[in-house]
Design a protein around this motif. Structure first.
Motif, PDB file in Angstrom:
ATOM      1  N   ASP A 113       0.835  -1.211   0.000  1.00 44.26           N
ATOM      2  CA  ASP A 113       0.000   0.000   0.000  1.00 44.26           C
ATOM      3  C   ASP A 113       0.868   1.259   0.000  1.00 44.26           C
ATOM      4  O   ASP A 113       0.484   2.275  -0.583  1.00 44.26           O
ATOM      5  CB  ASP A 113      -0.953   0.005   1.192  1.00 44.26           C
ATOM      6  N   ALA A 114       2.009   1.190   0.655  1.00 46.73           N
ATOM      7  CA  ALA A 114       2.928   2.334   0.644  1.00 46.73           C
ATOM      8  C   ALA A 114       3.369   2.618  -0.789  1.00 46.73           C
ATOM      9  O   ALA A 114       3.333   3.766  -1.241  1.00 46.73           O
ATOM     10  CB  ALA A 114       4.135   2.054   1.535  1.00 46.73           C
ATOM     11  N   ILE A 115       3.735   1.568  -1.510  1.00 46.40           N
ATOM     12  CA  ILE A 115       4.160   1.725  -2.905  1.00 46.40           C
ATOM     13  C   ILE A 115       3.040   2.321  -3.745  1.00 46.40           C
ATOM     14  O   ILE A 115       3.273   3.234  -4.556  1.00 46.40           O
ATOM     15  CB  ILE A 115       4.635   0.375  -3.479  1.00 46.40           C
ATOM     16  N   THR A 116       1.821   1.835  -3.551  1.00 48.43           N
ATOM     17  CA  THR A 116       0.675   2.350  -4.307  1.00 48.43           C
ATOM     18  C   THR A 116       0.514   3.851  -4.084  1.00 48.43           C
ATOM     19  O   THR A 116       0.306   4.616  -5.033  1.00 48.43           O
ATOM     20  CB  THR A 116      -0.615   1.607  -3.900  1.00 48.43           C
ATOM     21  N   ASN A 117       0.635   4.282  -2.844  1.00 50.45           N
ATOM     22  CA  ASN A 117       0.505   5.714  -2.543  1.00 50.45           C
ATOM     23  C   ASN A 117       1.690   6.517  -3.049  1.00 50.45           C
ATOM     24  O   ASN A 117       1.527   7.637  -3.537  1.00 50.45           O
ATOM     25  CB  ASN A 117       0.283   5.925  -1.044  1.00 50.45           C
ATOM     26  N   TYR A 118       2.895   5.961  -2.960  1.00 54.17           N
ATOM     27  CA  TYR A 118       4.060   6.646  -3.517  1.00 54.17           C
ATOM     28  C   TYR A 118       3.915   6.791  -5.029  1.00 54.17           C
ATOM     29  O   TYR A 118       4.258   7.833  -5.596  1.00 54.17           O
ATOM     30  CB  TYR A 118       5.351   5.901  -3.184  1.00 54.17           C
ATOM     31  N   ASP A 119       3.373   5.746  -5.687  1.00 53.66           N
ATOM     32  CA  ASP A 119       3.122   5.821  -7.139  1.00 53.66           C
ATOM     33  C   ASP A 119       2.194   6.988  -7.465  1.00 53.66           C
ATOM     34  O   ASP A 119       2.422   7.737  -8.418  1.00 53.66           O
ATOM     35  CB  ASP A 119       2.494   4.526  -7.655  1.00 53.66           C
ATOM     36  N   LYS A 120       1.148   7.135  -6.672  1.00 51.34           N
ATOM     37  CA  LYS A 120       0.180   8.219  -6.907  1.00 51.34           C
ATOM     38  C   LYS A 120       0.819   9.584  -6.658  1.00 51.34           C
ATOM     39  O   LYS A 120       0.535  10.535  -7.383  1.00 51.34           O
ATOM     40  CB  LYS A 120      -1.055   8.027  -6.022  1.00 51.34           C
ATOM     41  N   ALA A 121       1.666   9.669  -5.649  1.00 53.63           N
ATOM     42  CA  ALA A 121       2.349  10.935  -5.375  1.00 53.63           C
ATOM     43  C   ALA A 121       3.274  11.290  -6.542  1.00 53.63           C
ATOM     44  O   ALA A 121       3.298  12.438  -6.998  1.00 53.63           O
ATOM     45  CB  ALA A 121       3.139  10.838  -4.067  1.00 53.63           C
ATOM     46  N   ILE A 122       3.992  10.306  -7.039  1.00 55.18           N
ATOM     47  CA  ILE A 122       4.895  10.541  -8.172  1.00 55.18           C
ATOM     48  C   ILE A 122       4.104  10.913  -9.419  1.00 55.18           C
ATOM     49  O   ILE A 122       4.505  11.796 -10.180  1.00 55.18           O
ATOM     50  CB  ILE A 122       5.787   9.296  -8.410  1.00 55.18           C
ATOM     51  N   ALA A 123       2.946  10.280  -9.600  1.00 58.30           N
ATOM     52  CA  ALA A 123       2.102  10.577 -10.763  1.00 58.30           C
ATOM     53  C   ALA A 123       1.573  12.004 -10.741  1.00 58.30           C
ATOM     54  O   ALA A 123       1.190  12.538 -11.783  1.00 58.30           O
ATOM     55  CB  ALA A 123       0.941   9.589 -10.830  1.00 58.30           C
ATOM     56  N   SER A 124       1.591  12.639  -9.571  1.00 58.91           N
ATOM     57  CA  SER A 124       1.116  14.021  -9.473  1.00 58.91           C
ATOM     58  C   SER A 124       2.085  14.989 -10.149  1.00 58.91           C
ATOM     59  O   SER A 124       1.775  16.164 -10.321  1.00 58.91           O
ATOM     60  CB  SER A 124       0.896  14.428  -8.014  1.00 58.91           C
ATOM     61  N   GLY A 125       3.266  14.478 -10.519  1.00 59.50           N
ATOM     62  CA  GLY A 125       4.203  15.290 -11.286  1.00 59.50           C
ATOM     63  C   GLY A 125       5.369  15.865 -10.520  1.00 59.50           C
ATOM     64  O   GLY A 125       6.238  16.492 -11.096  1.00 59.50           O
ATOM     65  N   LYS A 126       5.425  15.647  -9.221  1.00 56.33           N
ATOM     66  CA  LYS A 126       6.529  16.205  -8.439  1.00 56.33           C
ATOM     67  C   LYS A 126       7.596  15.138  -8.229  1.00 56.33           C
ATOM     68  O   LYS A 126       7.327  14.073  -7.705  1.00 56.33           O
ATOM     69  CB  LYS A 126       6.012  16.705  -7.090  1.00 56.33           C
ATOM     70  N   ALA A 127       8.805  15.437  -8.675  1.00 63.02           N
ATOM     71  CA  ALA A 127       9.925  14.514  -8.487  1.00 63.02           C
ATOM     72  C   ALA A 127      10.635  14.867  -7.184  1.00 63.02           C
ATOM     73  O   ALA A 127      11.045  15.997  -6.990  1.00 63.02           O
ATOM     74  CB  ALA A 127      10.882  14.617  -9.667  1.00 63.02           C
ATOM     75  N   ASP A 128      10.760  13.903  -6.310  1.00 59.04           N
ATOM     76  CA  ASP A 128      11.337  14.144  -4.993  1.00 59.04           C
ATOM     77  C   ASP A 128      12.267  12.988  -4.635  1.00 59.04           C
ATOM     78  O   ASP A 128      11.844  11.826  -4.661  1.00 59.04           O
ATOM     79  CB  ASP A 128      10.205  14.280  -3.970  1.00 59.04           C
ATOM     80  N   ALA A 129      13.512  13.288  -4.300  1.00 59.66           N
ATOM     81  CA  ALA A 129      14.503  12.257  -3.993  1.00 59.66           C
ATOM     82  C   ALA A 129      14.081  11.394  -2.813  1.00 59.66           C
ATOM     83  O   ALA A 129      14.247  10.168  -2.841  1.00 59.66           O
ATOM     84  CB  ALA A 129      15.858  12.902  -3.713  1.00 59.66           C
TER      85      ALA A 129
END
Length: 161
Positions: free
Chosen positions: A24-40
């Protein structure tokens, strides 16, 4: 999707990670990344979740992206070294650990002491060992500065330069 969705999904991912619900963490991280913000940090966290699920190859691409966004990211470097080790990529793993040692050298951590502690404590998180050594070294520096920064205010004004 805007900044709020990024923060929401990143926070949800972190909460799921802390609960050890890595998928579930990965699923949410995927959605955060899909929002367009690249964060290390986000790529590192997603990579660590994948690493915990033994998706070593998937984790490496996230650690690579984290390091691309933030060169010298010691946590991503440590995690990538672990993933490479698990894949038996000995050269890659050693190369990453050597980079970590170089970073430690730059901040004046005793390399031999680090190697000894890592060998004696193979099950302990290397990041915690490194953090303890950095803190110990900083305390030593503070103590040394205090010893040598004796300020004698008994000098005449013309004798102070």
């Amino acid at each position: 999707m805007g900044a709020n969705s990024y923060e929401t999904f990143a926070n949800l991912g972190n909460a799921k990670f802390r609960m050890e619900n890595y998928q579930d963490a990965i699923t949410n991280y995927d959605k955060a990344i899909a929002s367009g913000k690249a964060d290390a940090l986000l790529y590192n966290n997603r990579g660590k979740a994948k690493l915990n699920l033994q998706d070593y190859k998937g984790s490496i691409s996230d650690f690579d992206k984290s390091l691309e966004l933030k060169p010298g990211n010691d946590k991503a470097l440590e995690n990538r070294a672990e993933a490479r080790y698990q894949l038996q990529d000995w050269k890659g793993s050693i190369a990453d650990f050597e980079k970590l040692i170089f970073y430690l050298y730059r901040i004046d951590v005793n390399e031999q002491k680090l190697k000894t502690l890592l060998q004696r404590n193979p099950e302990e998180d290397a990041g915690n060992i490194i953090a303890d050594l950095i803190i110990e070294r900083q305390r030593q520096k503070i103590k040394t500065r205090e010893q040598f920064s004796t300020r004698d205010n008994n000098f005449e004004e013309e004798e102070k330069w």
